[in-house]
Design a protein around this motif. Structure first.
Motif, PDB file in Angstrom:
ATOM      1  N   VAL A   1       0.836  -1.206   0.000  1.00 27.64           N
ATOM      2  CA  VAL A   1       0.000   0.000   0.000  1.00 27.64           C
ATOM      3  C   VAL A   1       0.871   1.255   0.000  1.00 27.64           C
ATOM      4  O   VAL A   1       0.593   2.217  -0.719  1.00 27.64           O
ATOM      5  CB  VAL A   1      -0.985  -0.015   1.192  1.00 27.64           C
ATOM      6  CG1 VAL A   1      -1.710   1.315   1.323  1.00 27.64           C
ATOM      7  CG2 VAL A   1      -1.986  -1.156   1.031  1.00 27.64           C
ATOM      8  N   ASP A   2       1.950   1.242   0.770  1.00 21.98           N
ATOM      9  CA  ASP A   2       2.847   2.398   0.811  1.00 21.98           C
ATOM     10  C   ASP A   2       3.483   2.661  -0.560  1.00 21.98           C
ATOM     11  O   ASP A   2       3.524   3.807  -1.017  1.00 21.98           O
ATOM     12  CB  ASP A   2       3.933   2.175   1.865  1.00 21.98           C
ATOM     13  CG  ASP A   2       4.853   3.367   2.017  1.00 21.98           C
ATOM     14  OD1 ASP A   2       4.349   4.484   2.291  1.00 21.98           O
ATOM     15  OD2 ASP A   2       6.081   3.198   1.854  1.00 21.98           O
ATOM     16  N   LEU A   3       3.957   1.611  -1.215  1.00 22.81           N
ATOM     17  CA  LEU A   3       4.550   1.778  -2.543  1.00 22.81           C
ATOM     18  C   LEU A   3       3.521   2.297  -3.545  1.00 22.81           C
ATOM     19  O   LEU A   3       3.804   3.199  -4.336  1.00 22.81           O
ATOM     20  CB  LEU A   3       5.148   0.458  -3.031  1.00 22.81           C
ATOM     21  CG  LEU A   3       6.377  -0.037  -2.267  1.00 22.81           C
ATOM     22  CD1 LEU A   3       6.734  -1.461  -2.694  1.00 22.81           C
ATOM     23  CD2 LEU A   3       7.555   0.900  -2.456  1.00 22.81           C
ATOM     24  N   PHE A   4       2.308   1.751  -3.504  1.00 22.16           N
ATOM     25  CA  PHE A   4       1.254   2.217  -4.401  1.00 22.16           C
ATOM     26  C   PHE A   4       0.926   3.683  -4.130  1.00 22.16           C
ATOM     27  O   PHE A   4       0.750   4.469  -5.058  1.00 22.16           O
ATOM     28  CB  PHE A   4      -0.001   1.350  -4.246  1.00 22.16           C
ATOM     29  CG  PHE A   4      -1.097   1.749  -5.198  1.00 22.16           C
ATOM     30  CD1 PHE A   4      -1.121   1.224  -6.485  1.00 22.16           C
ATOM     31  CD2 PHE A   4      -2.072   2.647  -4.818  1.00 22.16           C
ATOM     32  CE1 PHE A   4      -2.116   1.613  -7.375  1.00 22.16           C
ATOM     33  CE2 PHE A   4      -3.064   3.031  -5.698  1.00 22.16           C
ATOM     34  CZ  PHE A   4      -3.092   2.521  -6.983  1.00 22.16           C
ATOM     35  N   THR A   5       0.869   4.046  -2.849  1.00 20.21           N
ATOM     36  CA  THR A   5       0.574   5.425  -2.466  1.00 20.21           C
ATOM     37  C   THR A   5       1.609   6.392  -3.034  1.00 20.21           C
ATOM     38  O   THR A   5       1.271   7.490  -3.468  1.00 20.21           O
ATOM     39  CB  THR A   5       0.514   5.546  -0.930  1.00 20.21           C
ATOM     40  OG1 THR A   5      -0.523   4.688  -0.448  1.00 20.21           O
ATOM     41  CG2 THR A   5       0.245   6.956  -0.481  1.00 20.21           C
ATOM     42  N   LYS A   6       2.853   5.978  -3.049  1.00 27.29           N
ATOM     43  CA  LYS A   6       3.929   6.855  -3.521  1.00 27.29           C
ATOM     44  C   LYS A   6       4.075   6.859  -5.042  1.00 27.29           C
ATOM     45  O   LYS A   6       4.444   7.881  -5.620  1.00 27.29           O
ATOM     46  CB  LYS A   6       5.248   6.438  -2.881  1.00 27.29           C
ATOM     47  CG  LYS A   6       5.267   6.727  -1.399  1.00 27.29           C
ATOM     48  CD  LYS A   6       6.514   6.200  -0.739  1.00 27.29           C
ATOM     49  CE  LYS A   6       6.484   6.550   0.750  1.00 27.29           C
ATOM     50  NZ  LYS A   6       7.531   5.870   1.491  1.00 27.29           N
ATOM     51  N   ILE A   7       3.791   5.733  -5.704  1.00 30.54           N
ATOM     52  CA  ILE A   7       4.027   5.636  -7.146  1.00 30.54           C
ATOM     53  C   ILE A   7       2.771   5.969  -7.957  1.00 30.54           C
ATOM     54  O   ILE A   7       2.806   6.825  -8.839  1.00 30.54           O
ATOM     55  CB  ILE A   7       4.532   4.231  -7.534  1.00 30.54           C
ATOM     56  CG1 ILE A   7       5.880   3.949  -6.864  1.00 30.54           C
ATOM     57  CG2 ILE A   7       4.668   4.108  -9.051  1.00 30.54           C
ATOM     58  CD1 ILE A   7       6.357   2.506  -6.991  1.00 30.54           C
ATOM     59  N   CYS A   8       1.679   5.282  -7.694  1.00 29.08           N
ATOM     60  CA  CYS A   8       0.493   5.393  -8.552  1.00 29.08           C
ATOM     61  C   CYS A   8      -0.576   6.361  -8.055  1.00 29.08           C
ATOM     62  O   CYS A   8      -1.214   7.033  -8.869  1.00 29.08           O
ATOM     63  CB  CYS A   8      -0.144   4.013  -8.730  1.00 29.08           C
ATOM     64  SG  CYS A   8       0.922   2.793  -9.521  1.00 29.08           S
ATOM     65  N   ALA A   9      -0.793   6.412  -6.756  1.00 30.32           N
ATOM     66  CA  ALA A   9      -1.886   7.228  -6.218  1.00 30.32           C
ATOM     67  C   ALA A   9      -1.783   8.712  -6.572  1.00 30.32           C
ATOM     68  O   ALA A   9      -2.820   9.343  -6.787  1.00 30.32           O
ATOM     69  CB  ALA A   9      -1.997   7.038  -4.707  1.00 30.32           C
ATOM     70  N   PRO A  10      -0.576   9.285  -6.693  1.00 34.21           N
ATOM     71  CA  PRO A  10      -0.497  10.699  -7.092  1.00 34.21           C
ATOM     72  C   PRO A  10      -0.881  10.942  -8.558  1.00 34.21           C
ATOM     73  O   PRO A  10      -0.919  12.075  -9.004  1.00 34.21           O
ATOM     74  CB  PRO A  10       0.968  11.073  -6.862  1.00 34.21           C
ATOM     75  CG  PRO A  10       1.508  10.038  -5.952  1.00 34.21           C
ATOM     76  CD  PRO A  10       0.726   8.790  -6.230  1.00 34.21           C
ATOM     77  N   LYS A  11      -1.144   9.873  -9.304  1.00 35.17           N
ATOM     78  CA  LYS A  11      -1.523   9.927 -10.714  1.00 35.17           C
ATOM     79  C   LYS A  11      -0.507  10.711 -11.544  1.00 35.17           C
ATOM     80  O   LYS A  11      -0.819  11.747 -12.116  1.00 35.17           O
ATOM     81  CB  LYS A  11      -2.913  10.522 -10.871  1.00 35.17           C
ATOM     82  CG  LYS A  11      -3.997   9.724 -10.210  1.00 35.17           C
ATOM     83  CD  LYS A  11      -5.330  10.381 -10.466  1.00 35.17           C
ATOM     84  CE  LYS A  11      -6.406   9.725  -9.657  1.00 35.17           C
ATOM     85  NZ  LYS A  11      -7.672  10.449  -9.809  1.00 35.17           N
ATOM     86  N   PRO A  12       0.704  10.208 -11.638  1.00 35.86           N
ATOM     87  CA  PRO A  12       1.722  10.893 -12.437  1.00 35.86           C
ATOM     88  C   PRO A  12       1.249  11.095 -13.879  1.00 35.86           C
ATOM     89  O   PRO A  12       0.622  10.216 -14.464  1.00 35.86           O
ATOM     90  CB  PRO A  12       2.920   9.942 -12.401  1.00 35.86           C
ATOM     91  CG  PRO A  12       2.686   9.082 -11.202  1.00 35.86           C
ATOM     92  CD  PRO A  12       1.207   8.975 -11.043  1.00 35.86           C
TER      93      PRO A  12
END
Length: 178
Positions: free
Chosen positions: A29-40
């Motif tokens: 969840v932490d990795l997803f929050t940092k990589i994908c959740a910000p919607k690069p």
């Protein structure tokens, strides 16, 4: 001497069992929050974030020329290796017009609890309206949530209860330049 050898083997077995039972749900969840959740909005942003978190890609770097095309078609994939073990992977696929490509961003990991992951997703990612999806296998759990402020983005989860307990979190969105 035999006692020390047996004690050493027992400690190795315990260390191996502890590592095998390690729950990587919070890490996923932490990795997803940092990589994908910000919607690069750009593939190079995903590459920079993932590399900063320890992900390594087998492909070449994303270049400015690749991102300047009228239509983008870029797949970035990387893996996370710690202590010599492949712990997880991530991928982000950007396709479509430069000013708003569609993006599918996924982070995966092993050693994830099928019971813990949904609650962590709801708490950490502020996901709501969970829909548990049917699966052909009782050992496979699928669910989706709505995320964001009314934009209709959907986050999806897939997790296996059987070893190595693989799991992934995915989001699809239209990228907008900020």
């Amino acid at each position: 001497m035999a006692r020390f050898a047996l004690a050493g083997l027992a400690l190795l077995a315990l260390a191996g069992a502890a590592r095998a039972e390690e729950d990587n749900s919070a890490l996923l969840v932490d990795l997803f929050t940092k990589i994908c959740a910000p919607k690069p909005a750009r593939p190079s942003q995903v590459e920079r974030i993932a590399a900063g978190l320890g992900f390594v890609s087998d492909g070449g770097p994303i270049t400015a020329e690749m991102e300047r095309r009228a239509n983008i078609d870029i797949l970035y994939m990387a893996k996370l290796i710690r202590r010599g073990e492949r712990l997880g992977s991530m991928s982000a696929y950007f396709a479509g017009p430069d000013d708003g490509p569609s993006v599918s961003c996924t982070v995966s990991a092993v050693g994830v609890s099928a019971d813990a992951l949904p609650g962590l997703i709801e708490t950490s990612l502020k996901a709501r309206e969970r829909i548990d999806k049917p699966s052909n296998d009782d050992n496979h759990r699928l669910a989706s949530w709505r995320v964001g402020a009314g934009n209709g983005d959907t986050l999806e989860m897939s997790v296996w209860r059987t070893p190595p307990q693989r799991a992934s979190i995915n989001i699809n969105y239209i990228a907008t330049k900020r």
